[in-house]
Design an enzyme around this catalytic site. Sequence first.
Site, PDB file in Angstrom:
ATOM      1  N   HIS A 146       0.830  -1.227   0.000  1.00 17.63           N
ATOM      2  CA  HIS A 146       0.000   0.000   0.000  1.00 17.63           C
ATOM      3  C   HIS A 146       0.859   1.270   0.000  1.00 17.63           C
ATOM      4  O   HIS A 146       0.495   2.266   0.621  1.00 17.63           O
ATOM      5  CB  HIS A 146      -0.954   0.020   1.193  1.00 17.63           C
ATOM      6  CG  HIS A 146      -1.966  -1.082   1.196  1.00 17.63           C
ATOM      7  ND1 HIS A 146      -3.231  -0.948   0.681  1.00 17.63           N
ATOM      8  CD2 HIS A 146      -1.891  -2.361   1.639  1.00 17.63           C
ATOM      9  CE1 HIS A 146      -3.901  -2.086   0.813  1.00 17.63           C
ATOM     10  NE2 HIS A 146      -3.111  -2.962   1.393  1.00 17.63           N
ATOM     11  N   ASN A 200     -10.421  -2.651   2.414  1.00 25.77           N
ATOM     12  CA  ASN A 200     -10.116  -2.647   0.983  1.00 25.77           C
ATOM     13  C   ASN A 200     -11.380  -2.367   0.182  1.00 25.77           C
ATOM     14  O   ASN A 200     -12.477  -2.331   0.740  1.00 25.77           O
ATOM     15  CB  ASN A 200      -9.564  -4.023   0.565  1.00 25.77           C
ATOM     16  CG  ASN A 200      -8.086  -4.196   0.879  1.00 25.77           C
ATOM     17  OD1 ASN A 200      -7.385  -3.224   1.174  1.00 25.77           O
ATOM     18  ND2 ASN A 200      -7.613  -5.418   0.805  1.00 25.77           N
TER      19      ASN A 200
HETATM   20 FE1  HDE Z   1      -2.621  -4.873   5.348  1.00 28.05          FE
HETATM   21  N1  HDE Z   1      -0.834  -4.118   5.861  1.00 28.05           N
HETATM   22  N2  HDE Z   1      -2.026  -6.719   5.922  1.00 28.05           N
HETATM   23  N3  HDE Z   1      -4.386  -5.710   4.707  1.00 28.05           N
HETATM   24  N4  HDE Z   1      -3.260  -3.097   4.773  1.00 28.05           N
HETATM   25  C1  HDE Z   1      -0.460  -2.838   5.740  1.00 28.05           C
HETATM   26  O1  HDE Z   1       0.633  -1.557   7.366  1.00 28.05           O
HETATM   27  C2  HDE Z   1      -0.946  -6.960   6.667  1.00 28.05           C
HETATM   28  C3  HDE Z   1      -4.745  -7.014   4.786  1.00 28.05           C
HETATM   29  C4  HDE Z   1      -4.497  -2.770   4.337  1.00 28.05           C
HETATM   30  O2  HDE Z   1      -3.195   3.450   3.944  1.00 28.05           O
HETATM   31  C5  HDE Z   1       0.861  -2.538   6.384  1.00 28.05           C
HETATM   32  O3  HDE Z   1       0.963   0.653   7.679  1.00 28.05           O
HETATM   33  C6  HDE Z   1      -0.896  -8.352   7.021  1.00 28.05           C
HETATM   34  C7  HDE Z   1      -6.137  -7.168   4.545  1.00 28.05           C
HETATM   35  C8  HDE Z   1      -4.548  -1.365   3.989  1.00 28.05           C
HETATM   36  O4  HDE Z   1      -1.613   3.245   5.436  1.00 28.05           O
HETATM   37  C9  HDE Z   1       1.232  -3.880   7.016  1.00 28.05           C
HETATM   38  C10 HDE Z   1      -1.995  -8.928   6.431  1.00 28.05           C
HETATM   39  C11 HDE Z   1      -6.605  -5.918   4.293  1.00 28.05           C
HETATM   40  C12 HDE Z   1      -3.282  -0.881   4.249  1.00 28.05           C
HETATM   41  C13 HDE Z   1       0.079  -4.761   6.612  1.00 28.05           C
HETATM   42  C14 HDE Z   1      -2.701  -7.895   5.755  1.00 28.05           C
HETATM   43  C15 HDE Z   1      -5.500  -5.020   4.398  1.00 28.05           C
HETATM   44  C16 HDE Z   1      -2.504  -1.976   4.744  1.00 28.05           C
HETATM   45  C17 HDE Z   1       1.873  -1.931   5.475  1.00 28.05           C
HETATM   46  C18 HDE Z   1      -2.402 -10.388   6.457  1.00 28.05           C
HETATM   47  C19 HDE Z   1      -8.035  -5.506   3.954  1.00 28.05           C
HETATM   48  C20 HDE Z   1      -2.778   0.520   4.014  1.00 28.05           C
HETATM   49  C21 HDE Z   1       1.987  -0.478   5.878  1.00 28.05           C
HETATM   50  C22 HDE Z   1      -2.675 -10.893   7.729  1.00 28.05           C
HETATM   51  C23 HDE Z   1      -8.973  -5.723   5.002  1.00 28.05           C
HETATM   52  C24 HDE Z   1      -3.058   1.431   5.159  1.00 28.05           C
HETATM   53  C25 HDE Z   1       1.158  -0.360   7.048  1.00 28.05           C
HETATM   54  C26 HDE Z   1      -2.583   2.828   4.822  1.00 28.05           C
HETATM   55  C27 HDE Z   1      -1.175  -1.867   5.163  1.00 28.05           C
HETATM   56  C28 HDE Z   1      -0.006  -6.033   7.003  1.00 28.05           C
HETATM   57  C29 HDE Z   1      -3.865  -8.130   4.996  1.00 28.05           C
HETATM   58  C30 HDE Z   1      -5.647  -3.612   4.192  1.00 28.05           C
HETATM   59  C31 HDE Z   1       2.576  -4.456   6.616  1.00 28.05           C
HETATM   60  C32 HDE Z   1       0.168  -9.026   7.846  1.00 28.05           C
HETATM   61  C33 HDE Z   1      -6.947  -8.487   4.591  1.00 28.05           C
HETATM   62  C34 HDE Z   1      -5.746  -0.603   3.454  1.00 28.05           C
HETATM   63  O5  HDE Z   1       1.281  -3.792   8.401  1.00 28.05           O
END
Ligand code: HDE
Length: 725
Positions: free
Chosen positions: A115, A188
Amino acid sequence: MIFHIRLFFIIAVLFALPIVTHAQTPQPKAVETKGLDVPATGKAKSPNVADKNSQREQQAGGESTVMTTQQGIPVGNHQNSLKLGTEGPTLLEDFQLREKIFHFDHERIPERVVHARGSGAHGYYENYKSLADITKADIFQRAGEKTPAFVRFSTVAGSAGSPDLARDVRGFAVKLYTQQGNWDIVGNNIPVFFIQDAIKFPDLIHAAKPEPDSGFPQAQTAHDNFWDFVSLTPESMHMIMWAMSDRTIPRSLRFMEGFGVHTFRLVNTEGKSTFVKFHWKPKQGLQSVTWSEAVKINGADPDYHRRDLWTSIKAGNYPEWELGLQLFDEKFAEKFGFDILDATKLIPEELVPIRIVGRLVLNRTVDNFFAETEQVAFCTQNIVPGVDFTNDPLLQGRNFSYLDTQLKRLGSPNFTNIPINAPRCPIHNFQQDGHMAITNPKGRVNYEPNSWGGGPSESPAKGFQSHPAHEEGSKQRTRSEKFADHYSQARQFFISQTPVEQEHISSALVFELSKVQRVDIRASIVSHLMNIDGSLAKTVAAGLRLLEMPSPAKALKATRMDIEPSPALSIIKNGPKNFAGRTVGILITDGVDVQKLNQLVDAIKVEKASVKLIAPQVGGVKGNDGKLITADEKIGGGPSVLYDAVALLPSEDGAVLIAADPAARDFIADALAHRKFIAYGEFAKELLEKVNPNSTNRPQLILLDQSNSAQIFIAKCRSLRNWTD
Ligand code: HDE
C-alpha cells in the site's frame, strides 16, 4: 498536585502551530520562508537579479519574511555556499550548507511495504441515529453527531511512484477520531482476501511484488511468480475473480465501495456481542474503466486517481459513502454455509441485508502530503470500547503487523504524537521518552499506582473490556474444516456479473496469464477455473491457445452449484443514478459554435458534472463570435480515456485540420471503442466517419441539432456507456 499536560500539547500541535512564530516552537517550517517566488505571505518578491554577474549575485527582494536555519538563525545569503575566495574550495564551516544538505539527505522514510502508493483526504463521519442497542461505541450513540475522519486510499503492490490505474486491489483505510480514541477500519475495496491465514501474507506479497532478481514488473500481478503462488493456493480463487474483474480498475476512488473484510464484533453496555461486517457504499454509485483505458490512462496521467480526488474536493464536490452494517448472531454464523471467520468469504447482502447507519464525507484535501498521507499510521488493533475482534486468523495476524510496521516506517514509538495520528480526545498515561518525544509529562510521578496523588488510573466502567468469548482447545497448526470450500463463492461472484463483466474477467485472465512464461502455470490456473465455471475455463484456455484442456484441480470440497447470483456483486448493476461528479471532454477548434458549446456546458453543469475543453493548442481557440476561449488541455495531452463522455464541436475548417492529427483521431477512435456517449456538431460527422465508417449510426452518438439535444446527451450519459451496441 501533578498535572499531565499531554492533552494540552496535542491541542497545541493540532491547532496552535500554524499561528505561533518560529521562535516558540521547533516544528513550524513555515511554507512562506521556503521559496523566493511563492507568495504565501503576500510579501515575497521575485528574485532581484543584479545587473552584473547574475549567477553569483542573485538575491531575494527585501520584503519577504526572513529565512532562517532550523536553529532560527537568519540567513544572509541563500544562493552561494561559503568558499575560500571566488573559486576556492567550499568551507566545512558553512553550517548553513551542511544543515540544508543534511536535512535533504534524510527526507525519505521507508515506503510502506504494501500500500505504498496512497492518496488521503480529511472529512467526517455523521451518525444517522443511535445504535446504543447494539454497541456502546461512543461514535454511534447520538444522531447527527459528526466525528472527524481521515481516509487513505491506496494500491497494494506498486511502489509510491507507481501509476494509479494498475490492476490492483485498493486500500480503503479510515481513521475515526472518536471521543473515546482512534478507531481505524483498515479495509479494501474488495470484501474478501487472497489468503485465510496471516502466515501466508509475506509469501503472497513477495509473489506479487517485482521478482527479486530482475526487479520487475512494477505494480503488476501479470508475471510468473504471482500466478505460480496463486495456482498453488486455491483459497485465493474467490479473490482472483474479484481481482480480474473491473473492481481493480476503478474510474475514481470516489466511485468504489469499501469493506472492513473481517467479521468484527459490536458490544453493547450489557456486554451483548453482535457480529458485524462493515461496508462503505459510495453515494456516487460504482464505476470502473476498461482495461484498454487503464493502460492508456497510466501513460496520459499516472496520478489520475490522486488528481481526481484532489480536484473534486477542491471544487466542493465532496465524495460521500454511507456506512452499512451487516449484523448477525451466533445462530446465523452456525447455519451459514461458510465460516464467518474465513476472510476469503463474504456474506451476500441478500442473506444479511445491509443496515445503513451513517455517512462519511470527504471535504478537505491534505495541506501537506508527507505530513498527512505519508505519515498517517493505521492499525487494525485501534478499536474503541463497543467494538471488538473475532478469531479471524488473518485479523489476528494483522493486529500484530500494523504496530510493528509503523515503528520501522516512522522510526519511533512516538508516532502517535504526529498530528495526523494524534487522538482528538484527552490522553493520559505514563508512557515516556523515546525518539522524537514531544509530549513528555511534567512533574515527578511517572508510575502507577503512586501515593503522590493525581495521575491517571484505570476505569473498569469506562475503559475498554474485551468481550469474554469462551475459547478452549489444544494448540495446533491447522485450519478449520469450514474453511475448505475454495470455489463456491468464486462461482457465485462470476455468475452474478453481467455478460460484459464476465467477458472482462476472462479477458483479464487471458492478459495476465499471457505474461506468464511457464505454460504449466497457465494450465494450472485454467484447472482451477474449471471448478468455478466451465465456460470461463474454456474461454480462457482458448484465449491462451492451450493445446490441451487440463483436468479440473483437485478440490477439498466440490463446488456448490446451488448458490444463487447476488446482484450486489456487479458494478454495472450498481451504477450511478445520475452523471454527477463525472467529466465530459469537449473537443473544440477555432470557429467553434459558441451557442452550441454554451448549451452543452450548461446542461453538463445542471447535472453537476464538469467540463474539460480540449483544443489543438492549450492557449485556446477563437469562437465564432471572435472571442478567445481558453482550453484545459492540448489534444494529445487530453486523450478521451480521461473523460466519462466526450463531445466533438469543431468548426468546418477545424474539422479538416484535426482530421490530420493522429491524437485527434485516437481521441475519437478510443471514445467509440470504449462505448462512451459522444455528442457531436454537424461538422464532426465527416471526421467521425473517417475514423470509423458508419459510426454516426451508432446509438452512442448524439447529433447536437435540436435545442434539447444537450439534455438528451446528458440523459444518455447517466448509463455511462452504451454496453448493448
Ligand atoms: Fe494490510 N498491511 N495486511 N491488509 N493493509 C499494511 O501496514 C498486513 C490485509 C491494508 O493506507 C501494512 O501501515 C498483514 C487485509 C490497507 O496506510 C502492514 C496482512 C486488508 C493498508 C500490513 C494484511 C488489508 C494496509 C503496510 C495479512 C483488507 C494501508 C503499511 C494478515 C482488510 C493502510 C502499514 C494505509 C497496510 C499487514 C492483509 C488492508 C505491513 C500481515 C486483509 C488498506 O502492516
